[in-house]
Design a protein around this motif. Structure first.
Motif, mmCIF file in Angstrom:
data_model
loop_
_atom_site.group_PDB
_atom_site.id
_atom_site.type_symbol
_atom_site.label_atom_id
_atom_site.label_comp_id
_atom_site.label_asym_id
_atom_site.label_seq_id
_atom_site.Cartn_x
_atom_site.Cartn_y
_atom_site.Cartn_z
ATOM 1 N N THR A 165 -0.555 10.465 -2.119
ATOM 2 C CA THR A 165 0.753 9.834 -2.178
ATOM 3 C C THR A 165 1.718 10.600 -1.278
ATOM 4 O OG1 THR A 165 0.323 9.087 -4.420
ATOM 5 C CG2 THR A 165 2.619 9.153 -3.733
ATOM 6 N N GLN A 222 1.540 4.901 -3.866
ATOM 7 C CA GLN A 222 0.711 4.941 -5.089
ATOM 8 C C GLN A 222 -0.744 4.922 -4.637
ATOM 9 O OE1 GLN A 222 1.841 4.574 -8.485
ATOM 10 N NE2 GLN A 222 -0.236 4.806 -9.229
ATOM 11 N N ALA A 263 2.129 -0.968 -11.768
ATOM 12 C CA ALA A 263 2.698 0.124 -10.975
ATOM 13 C C ALA A 263 3.845 -0.344 -10.073
ATOM 14 C CB ALA A 263 1.607 0.774 -10.121
#
Length: 157
Positions: free
Chosen positions: A4, A136, A156
């Motif tokens: 990430t 993500q 998410a």
């Protein structure tokens, strides 16, 4: 392995279009876009065809409603196989990008060796990418299918 906050490496994919095989680059695909990218070990394989891709097909509208510009599926297959798989699954809302030589997956450190099954393949994962940067990343443990599901990625967003 990519993580990430990392920018995706610049590589070319293959994509079968109405005009023939095109070779879009990472920057062309991801620049100024929010993308959900998921990878499967291989088109037409059991979990990929029975669960992974169908989940994204079923939730495509909900995912795009969260501001996602594209949902992309990639695998270490050729553009013809990826296109045929998408057509066989009626996956009109999904973009299929082939990484036939595994250049992208090697560059991000998400390959696996499957020996006689198919050689070098992609690990199963999903990521959200915003303007070329991973925001993500969900990588599956070997032989699992939990964190890269469409439902997980929708949550998410």
């Amino acid at each position: 392995m990519i993580k990430t906050g990392d920018k995706l490496p610049e590589v070319s994919f293959s994509q079968l279009t109405k005009e023939g095989v095109m070779n879009p680059t990472t920057s062309q695909i991801f620049a100024n876009k929010k993308v959900v990218l998921f990878a499967v070990p291989g088109a037409f394989t059991p979990t990929c065809s029975a669960a992974h891709l169908p989940g994204y097909i079923a939730l495509a509208d909900q995912i795009k409603a969260k501001g996602v510009d594209a949902i992309i599926c990639t695998a270490v297959n050729d553009a013809f196989v990826m296109s045929a798989w998408g057509k066989s699954q009626n996956a009109e809302e999904i973009v299929f990008l082939a990484d036939g030589g595994a250049a992208f997956h090697k560059a991000i450190g998400l390959t696996m060796e499957t020996s006689d099954f198919g050689g070098v393949r992609s690990q199963r994962y999903a990521m959200i990418v915003e303007n070329g940067v991973v925001t993500q990343l969900n990588v599956e443990a070997p032989k699992t299918f939990e964190v890269s599901k469409a439902e997980v990625m929708l949550a998410a967003l």
